[in-house]
Each structure stands twice: as structure tokens, then as C-alpha cells.
Design an enzyme around this catalytic site. Structure first.
Site, PDB file in Angstrom:
ATOM      1  N   GLU A 137     -32.005 -30.918 -70.612  1.00 13.14           N
ATOM      2  CA  GLU A 137     -30.641 -30.643 -70.155  1.00 13.14           C
ATOM      3  C   GLU A 137     -30.031 -29.458 -70.915  1.00 13.14           C
ATOM      4  O   GLU A 137     -29.421 -28.577 -70.298  1.00 13.14           O
ATOM      5  CB  GLU A 137     -29.785 -31.905 -70.335  1.00 13.14           C
ATOM      6  CG  GLU A 137     -28.480 -31.841 -69.591  1.00 13.14           C
ATOM      7  CD  GLU A 137     -27.573 -33.027 -69.879  1.00 13.14           C
ATOM      8  OE1 GLU A 137     -27.877 -34.137 -69.401  1.00 13.14           O
ATOM      9  OE2 GLU A 137     -26.567 -32.830 -70.580  1.00 13.14           O
TER      10      GLU A 137
ATOM     11  N   SER B 199     -27.498 -36.038 -74.320  1.00 13.96           N
ATOM     12  CA  SER B 199     -28.759 -36.327 -73.611  1.00 13.96           C
ATOM     13  C   SER B 199     -29.636 -35.082 -73.638  1.00 13.96           C
ATOM     14  O   SER B 199     -29.185 -34.011 -73.219  1.00 13.96           O
ATOM     15  CB  SER B 199     -28.483 -36.676 -72.150  1.00 13.96           C
ATOM     16  OG  SER B 199     -27.583 -37.743 -72.082  1.00 13.96           O
TER      17      SER B 199
ATOM     18  N   ARG C  92     -25.842 -31.907 -62.849  1.00 16.89           N
ATOM     19  CA  ARG C  92     -26.014 -31.089 -64.062  1.00 16.89           C
ATOM     20  C   ARG C  92     -26.471 -29.666 -63.692  1.00 16.89           C
ATOM     21  O   ARG C  92     -27.333 -29.081 -64.338  1.00 16.89           O
ATOM     22  CB  ARG C  92     -27.030 -31.713 -65.021  1.00 16.89           C
ATOM     23  CG  ARG C  92     -26.676 -33.062 -65.534  1.00 16.89           C
ATOM     24  CD  ARG C  92     -25.412 -33.038 -66.410  1.00 16.89           C
ATOM     25  NE  ARG C  92     -25.036 -34.382 -66.763  1.00 16.89           N
ATOM     26  CZ  ARG C  92     -24.272 -35.170 -65.993  1.00 16.89           C
ATOM     27  NH1 ARG C  92     -23.770 -34.727 -64.859  1.00 16.89           N
ATOM     28  NH2 ARG C  92     -23.971 -36.386 -66.360  1.00 16.89           N
TER      29      ARG C  92
HETATM   30  C1  LIG Z   1     -22.716 -35.994 -78.377  1.00 20.83           C
HETATM   31  C2  LIG Z   1     -22.778 -35.244 -77.064  1.00 20.83           C
HETATM   32  C3  LIG Z   1     -22.484 -35.908 -75.891  1.00 20.83           C
HETATM   33  C4  LIG Z   1     -22.526 -35.222 -74.667  1.00 20.83           C
HETATM   34  N1  LIG Z   1     -22.211 -35.912 -73.527  1.00 20.83           N
HETATM   35  C5  LIG Z   1     -22.230 -35.270 -72.329  1.00 20.83           C
HETATM   36  C6  LIG Z   1     -21.869 -35.970 -71.124  1.00 20.83           C
HETATM   37  O1  LIG Z   1     -21.510 -37.146 -71.154  1.00 20.83           O
HETATM   38  N2  LIG Z   1     -21.947 -35.299 -69.966  1.00 20.83           N
HETATM   39  C7  LIG Z   1     -22.302 -33.982 -69.895  1.00 20.83           C
HETATM   40  O2  LIG Z   1     -22.332 -33.440 -68.786  1.00 20.83           O
HETATM   41  N3  LIG Z   1     -22.640 -33.293 -71.017  1.00 20.83           N
HETATM   42  C8  LIG Z   1     -22.612 -33.899 -72.225  1.00 20.83           C
HETATM   43  N4  LIG Z   1     -22.950 -33.218 -73.363  1.00 20.83           N
HETATM   44  C9  LIG Z   1     -23.344 -31.803 -73.260  1.00 20.83           C
HETATM   45  C10 LIG Z   1     -22.184 -30.814 -73.533  1.00 20.83           C
HETATM   46  O3  LIG Z   1     -21.104 -31.465 -74.122  1.00 20.83           O
HETATM   47  C11 LIG Z   1     -21.714 -30.138 -72.249  1.00 20.83           C
HETATM   48  O4  LIG Z   1     -22.770 -29.537 -71.567  1.00 20.83           O
HETATM   49  C12 LIG Z   1     -20.622 -29.090 -72.520  1.00 20.83           C
HETATM   50  O5  LIG Z   1     -20.068 -28.641 -71.311  1.00 20.83           O
HETATM   51  C13 LIG Z   1     -21.157 -27.887 -73.296  1.00 20.83           C
HETATM   52  O6  LIG Z   1     -20.040 -27.104 -73.673  1.00 20.83           O
HETATM   53  P1  LIG Z   1     -20.153 -26.016 -74.796  1.00 20.83           P
HETATM   54  O7  LIG Z   1     -18.874 -25.256 -74.799  1.00 20.83           O
HETATM   55  O8  LIG Z   1     -20.545 -26.647 -76.073  1.00 20.83           O
HETATM   56  O9  LIG Z   1     -21.321 -25.106 -74.219  1.00 20.83           O
HETATM   57  P2  LIG Z   1     -22.420 -24.309 -75.042  1.00 20.83           P
HETATM   58  O10 LIG Z   1     -23.396 -25.264 -75.621  1.00 20.83           O
HETATM   59  O11 LIG Z   1     -21.777 -23.349 -75.962  1.00 20.83           O
HETATM   60  O12 LIG Z   1     -23.135 -23.510 -73.860  1.00 20.83           O
HETATM   61  C14 LIG Z   1     -23.888 -24.204 -72.882  1.00 20.83           C
HETATM   62  C15 LIG Z   1     -24.327 -23.198 -71.811  1.00 20.83           C
HETATM   63  O13 LIG Z   1     -23.176 -22.708 -71.146  1.00 20.83           O
HETATM   64  C16 LIG Z   1     -23.066 -21.288 -71.300  1.00 20.83           C
HETATM   65  N5  LIG Z   1     -21.638 -20.998 -71.479  1.00 20.83           N
HETATM   66  C17 LIG Z   1     -20.781 -21.593 -72.360  1.00 20.83           C
HETATM   67  N6  LIG Z   1     -19.546 -21.126 -72.177  1.00 20.83           N
HETATM   68  C18 LIG Z   1     -19.608 -20.219 -71.164  1.00 20.83           C
HETATM   69  C19 LIG Z   1     -18.652 -19.378 -70.520  1.00 20.83           C
HETATM   70  N7  LIG Z   1     -17.357 -19.389 -70.862  1.00 20.83           N
HETATM   71  N8  LIG Z   1     -19.079 -18.553 -69.536  1.00 20.83           N
HETATM   72  C20 LIG Z   1     -20.386 -18.526 -69.168  1.00 20.83           C
HETATM   73  N9  LIG Z   1     -21.340 -19.298 -69.743  1.00 20.83           N
HETATM   74  C21 LIG Z   1     -20.939 -20.142 -70.728  1.00 20.83           C
HETATM   75  C22 LIG Z   1     -23.908 -20.945 -72.492  1.00 20.83           C
HETATM   76  O14 LIG Z   1     -24.384 -19.607 -72.412  1.00 20.83           O
HETATM   77  C23 LIG Z   1     -25.028 -21.960 -72.374  1.00 20.83           C
HETATM   78  O15 LIG Z   1     -25.967 -21.519 -71.424  1.00 20.83           O
HETATM   79  C24 LIG Z   1     -22.901 -33.859 -74.618  1.00 20.83           C
HETATM   80  C25 LIG Z   1     -23.191 -33.183 -75.822  1.00 20.83           C
HETATM   81  C26 LIG Z   1     -23.118 -33.871 -77.029  1.00 20.83           C
HETATM   82  C27 LIG Z   1     -23.416 -33.142 -78.307  1.00 20.83           C
END
Ligand SMILES: Cc1cc2nc3c(=O)[nH]c(=O)nc-3n(C[C@H](O)[C@H](O)[C@H](O)COP(=O)(O)OP(=O)(O)OC[C@H]3O[C@@H](n4cnc5c(N)ncnc54)[C@H](O)[C@@H]3O)c2cc1C
Length: 342
Positions: free
Chosen positions: A338, A242, A168
Site C-alpha cells: 500500500e 497497513s 486505495r
Molecule cells: C498508523 C497508520 C495508520 C494508517 N491508517 C490508514 C487508514 O486507516 N486508511 C488509509 O487509507 N490509510 C492509512 N494510513 C496511510 C496514510 O495515513 C495515508 O495514506 C495518508 O493519506 C498519507 O498521508 P501523508 O501526508 O503522510 O502522505 P505521504 O506519505 O507524505 O505521501 C504518500 C504519497 O502521496 C504523495 N503526496 C503526498 N502529498 C501530496 C500532494 N500534496 N500532492 C501530490 N502528491 C502527494 C507522495 O508523493 C506519496 O506518493 C495509515 C498510516 C499509518 C502510519
């Protein structure tokens, strides 16, 4: 101000974070390509602002209103970008939805990412915390990425080594934090594919479906079924998956803890340390299904904090801090969140 930019002031972020926190951003820019980022840097008023890059908002906790500029990634496109003897390379733009991208690869006969089905969020965020689930992680299939350097306005090309992926974790949480906007990511998908059924629950699900030689699509469907059963749907109840990472402790600390808690769950790591199950630790402290105000711990998954309706980011943070203190007092182990706290 550049008139071609899709800029808004006082934008509500409620629909842009899966916790459903009702916060606003002083300024908001929908980014449909690198030109928008260049124009943003060229604008003196915008280039001075604090910035938050947002994809699907599924891994952030907004602890209050954001007084800067939100860069919301909305650049789209997915294509096969090359191949060699072993792999097919697929490049996707940062604003693509992760699960839709995984489905695209499977539908195009390009297996590999199926264990990562149904993880919410965008392709661009997938390297940030090296998303992982069911025995796979993005680093296993990552080839390279292109990012926009917010400090210099230059494009960066990063290889897998440059990204320093860990559990992570990646360089984007350290040296490049808040400095690089990931614009596109290239994945390397194996020509000779083997199903990955190392994760016992996934193997059991495939078995229960009576499948002998599962295809990538079979595995994806099994993962979707397990996740749908286990995890709360953010569309129904706000959450960010998580909330805590599984803590890693030394062999000595694990030994001492096991003497006091023989049922404690732990997994040996390659370097001899042990990963503990954060959900188990939280459950032992009696938090599963409990709440503080409108912030709660999910009744089936102690690792998932939920917005029971109208919770503020500060309330969720208060609950998280209280749980951390309890786990530390009972086990001497510090939990780390996380999601990114904003
Ligand atoms: C129900 C649920 C289940 C999940 N299960 C998992 C799992 O099984 N495994 C897992 O690893 N994660 C899991 N997650 C967490 C999440 O899905 C991941 O971390 C995902 O990659 C976040 O993507 P996002 O586009 O929503 O990022 P955001 O929440 O929009 O951003 C997260 C971080 O990344 C940065 N960021 C986003 N896009 C960019 C970009 N293009 N360039 C630079 N920085 C950027 C943001 O500034 C922030 O710091 C889960 C979340 C939920 C709600």
C-alpha cells in the site's frame, strides 16, 4: 537560485516519515504556497531534479537516500468555501494535518468525515490513495481539488470523475503520478447527515458506550478509541499502517481457496469479485509477531510492518518481499504494497 525559497541540502528525512527510516534527501524545499512551486520550476538547477512530494510521510517507504528534491507540503488554511441545497463545501490546504482537519469540521458543526478520524498524514495526500476506514472513504465526500502541474507549471482543477477513485487508488497513482502537486482539496459535507455505522466494530463500540443516537463527535471518539487500541502509534514504533492492500480475486478463485481453507475471510464486491483479508493470509503463514533483522510484523496486526529500531528501508522491503512470496506460495495470491516505495 531564488533566495526566498526555504531550500536545504542533505536534509535528514528521519522525522519526516512515520517508519522512522534514516534516509536523507539531496535537496529539500518546504512548500508554503504555489509561489514556491513556481519559483522552484523557474530555477534551472532545481527544475531538473527528480522530485518527491511529501506530506506527513505516513504512506511512504524510503528504500534508500533520495538523490533528488523533496517538496514538503506545508501550506495551511481551512475555510467554508460555499454551499448548495444539499451540502456545505469546505476547502483545506494540502499541508493541513488530516485528523486536525476532521476535528475542525466536527467542531464547526459539519459532520461527514468522522469515520476517517485519526488517519495520519496530510489533507493533500488524502485523495492519492483515496484514504478509507470504518466504512467511509474520501471519495464519498470529495468535491474537487486544485493541483500544480509540475510539467507545465499550470494549475489543474480536477473533479471527482477526473480523479478516478478506486480502492486505495486514484489517477495520482497512474496518469498523474509524480506530475501533479495537490495544493488544496474541497470536500462536500451533507446538510442532512446520517451516522454511518455499517462497520460492525464501530457499531459495537458505540453500543458499548451506551449511545443511542450518536453525534459525529461520538463517532469520531469511538473511531479514535478503536484505532488507538488496534494500531501501533508511529511516535512509539515506526510503521506506515497497513503495508499491504487487501487482494481482490475472482469468484472462481475464492471458491477454490475456500475448499482448501474453509475459515478464509472474504467480502463480496459490487462487481462479483471478492476481497480477501491480507492480514488473515499473512497470519496463516505464521508471520504475526515475527521479524527479519530490525524489520518486524506487528504482534497484534499482521498487516502492519514495523521498524523495531534502526531498520533500513531495504530491510523493511526484504521482509515485505519474503511475506509476499510466502503468501503467494501458500494461496496463489500476490499481495501488493500500500505505501509508495521510494
Ligand atoms: C498508523 C497508520 C495508520 C494508517 N491508517 C490508514 C487508514 O486507516 N486508511 C488509509 O487509507 N490509510 C492509512 N494510513 C496511510 C496514510 O495515513 C495515508 O495514506 C495518508 O493519506 C498519507 O498521508 P501523508 O501526508 O503522510 O502522505 P505521504 O506519505 O507524505 O505521501 C504518500 C504519497 O502521496 C504523495 N503526496 C503526498 N502529498 C501530496 C500532494 N500534496 N500532492 C501530490 N502528491 C502527494 C507522495 O508523493 C506519496 O506518493 C495509515 C498510516 C499509518 C502510519
Amino acid at each position: 537560485m531564488n533566495s526566498s525559497l526555504e531550500l536545504r541540502h542533505g536534509q535528514s528525512l528521519r522525522a519526516l516519515n512515520t517508519f522512522g527510516i534514516d534516509a536523507t534527501a539531496a535537496a529539500y524545499l518546504r512548500v508554503t504556497g504555489v509561489d514556491d512551486l513556481r519559483a522552484m520550476r523557474a530555477d534551472p538547477a532545481l527544475s531538473e531534479m527528480r522530485r518527491l512530494v511529501l506530506g506527513g510521510g505516513s504512506n511512504v517507504l524510503l528504500t534508500g537516500d533520495f538523490d533528488g528534491l523533496v517538496l514538503h507540503m506545508a501550506n495551511l488554511g481551512t475555510a467554508v468555501s460555499g454551499e448548495d441545497g444539499h451540502s456545505v463545501f469546505v476547502t483545506a490546504q494540502a499541508g493541513e494535518n488530516w485528523h486536525a482537519f476532521v476535528q475542525w469540521t466536527i467542531d464547526h458543526g459539519l459532520p461527514g468525515l468522522e469515520n476517517l478520524s485519526l488517519i495520519p498524514g496530510s489533507v493533500g495526500a488524502s485523495p492519492i490513495q483515496n484514504i478509507g476506514a470504518y466504512g467511509s472513504e474520501v471519495a464519498d465526500f470529495f468535491h474537487s481539488l486544485t493541483a500544480f502541474n509540475l510539467d507545465t507549471g499550470e494549475m489543474l482543477s480536477l473533479t471527482k470523475d477526473d480523479c478516478a477513485f478506486g480502492y486505495r487508488d486514484s489517477v495520482f497513482k497512474h496518469g498523474l503520478r509524480d506530475r501533479a502537486v495537490i495544493v488544496e482539496v474541497t470536500f462536500t459535507l451533507p446538510k442532512r447527515w446520517q451516522p454511518n455505522l455499517r462497520y460492525a466494530e464501530l457499531a459495537a463500540e458505540i453500543d458499548a458506550r451506551g449511545i443511542q443516537s450518536p453525534s459525529a463527535k461520538d463517532i469520531s471518539e469511538a473511531v479514535v478509541a478503536i484505532r488507538t487500541r488496534k494500531l501501533p502509534d508511529p511516535a512509539k514504533i515506526g510503521n506506515a499502517g497497513s503495508f499491504f492492500k487487501n487482494p481482490v480475486v475472482s469468484a472462481e478463485q475464492r471458491h477454490a481457496l475456500l475448499a482448501q481453507h474453509p475459515a478464509m475471510v472474504s467480502y463480496l464486491q459490487a462487481d462479483g469479485s471478492y476481497k480477501l483479508a491480507a492480514g488473515w493470509l499473512i497470519d496463516q503463514c505464521g508471520w504475526k509477531g515475527k521479524s527479519l533483522g530490525a524489520a518486524g510484523v506487528h504482534e497484534k496486526q499482521a498487516l502492519v510492518l514495523v521498524n523495531k529500531g534502526g531498520a533500513s528501508g531495504a530491510e523493511i522491503l526484504q521482509l515485505a518481499t519474503t511475506i509476499c512470496d510466502d503468501v503467494n506460495a501458500s494461496f496463489g495470491v500476490m499481495l501488493e504494497p500500500e505505501p509508495v516505495l521510494v
